[in-house]
Write an enzyme that holds these catalytic residues in place. Sequence first.
Site, PDB file in Angstrom:
ATOM      1  N   GLU A  69       0.827  -1.203   0.000  1.00 14.34           N
ATOM      2  CA  GLU A  69       0.000   0.000   0.000  1.00 14.34           C
ATOM      3  C   GLU A  69       0.867   1.262   0.000  1.00 14.34           C
ATOM      4  OE1 GLU A  69      -2.311  -3.361   0.854  1.00 14.34           O
ATOM      5  OE2 GLU A  69      -0.574  -2.661   1.984  1.00 14.34           O
ATOM      6  N   TYR A  70       2.019   1.184   0.652  1.00 14.22           N
ATOM      7  CA  TYR A  70       2.946   2.315   0.612  1.00 14.22           C
ATOM      8  C   TYR A  70       3.355   2.617  -0.829  1.00 14.22           C
ATOM      9  CZ  TYR A  70       7.328   4.895   0.817  1.00 14.22           C
ATOM     10  OH  TYR A  70       8.319   5.824   0.597  1.00 14.22           O
TER      11      TYR A  70
END
Length: 426
Positions: free
Chosen positions: A73-74
């Site tokens: 997700e980063y």
Amino acid sequence: MYFLGRKGYFCVLMRHLYSLLISLFHALLPVLGVFVKSLKEFYQVRRGIFNVLEEKLSAQDQTIWVHAASLGEYEQAVPVLEELRAKYEDYKIVLTFFSPSGYTVKKATPLADVVTYLPLDTSRNAQCFLKLVKPELAIFIKYEFWPNYLNTLHKLKVPTLLVSGIFRADQPFFKFYGRWMTQSLRAFDYFFLQNASSLNQLQQLGFKNAEVSGDTRFDRVHRQLSYDNFLQEIERFKGTDLLLVCGSTWPEDIALLSGFINTASGIKILIAPHKVDKDRIQELEQVLKRPSKRFSDLQSDKNFDADVLIVDAIGFLSKIYAYADLAYVGGAAGTTGLHNILEPATFGVPIITGIHIEKFPEAQDLRTLAGLFTVANVEETTALLQKLTTDANFRLKTGIISGNFISNNTGATPKIMAYIDQTLTA
């Protein structure tokens, strides 16, 4: 309360039950940690979060809060973080993770001023966290939904966005026992979604403040083409041979690949395990019947002559894919979850994965286009790799499909930033 009806009563009951259970778990963590090592770590890494926030933030700071569950997700957040850093220099960016795999790798990222774990989702933690951070904008990535944080953001009227969002029929929102969580979605001022299926699912819940903007990971990986991807060690290892890169592999993936790896000729093979601890590397070396070397040995070994290279370090894979002629991406042979197929695809590389890609729409889409293939057993894996190795036209055609898939799906970040610009300058 009388006017809530049965559904209303159920939602209120479930919300209170959730908060009670989370608070109870939070209170018991120190005790549970004595018996479960992972819970001990979970508790310890979150103990000093509020002290860190007090030290690094002041009452005068303008802040933007970005939350990413884990490393994947980063990577989706990176294009937005880069734009925020460039456009809003006066703002401090607070980046939170839930998973250690994100925090431990990116805790020193220059794209944020404060990087920390997200405190457990109790009402008290949510109130304390938001009192300290005081975000003027909150951004959640993909599908990280924490009811108490979202409800508190909603009460405080903090503009909140979901970026690269995914909604599927198997999520709690669409089950009788999880419908109460739908109320938390009211915190989002706008939903930027990856695909039309997610938009349809969200509309079934009654939300219309959404659009299909695409996945910011396409923007992220496409930018890799403009970076310096030179790695002297990999260039030396590859030479003039074809190179198969097996990225983010687990034991289940190696079980599929071992037949080809141990018998193939005329091709170099690079294996980048998802976990690079000593025991995992040794287990991998025991499976290999061909001579192999470790990435960490390349600088000191002037007579490097192995055909198999094991990458026993992290942070290099996105550049390594630039040298690949074909790629196997791990995680989908078992239940751990498919890793990033977009990184090799951006370099125009044919991709192979395991069969469990049902939760990864980008992999399903690329398979439909015939830029990605899934394999279920050793025989299928070996046959497909042999075809890609020996049939140059097939390999080239498949790679072109992968590259075009990336370039045709970029553009999510400008749409998101246009909305953010309007929000922060209103």
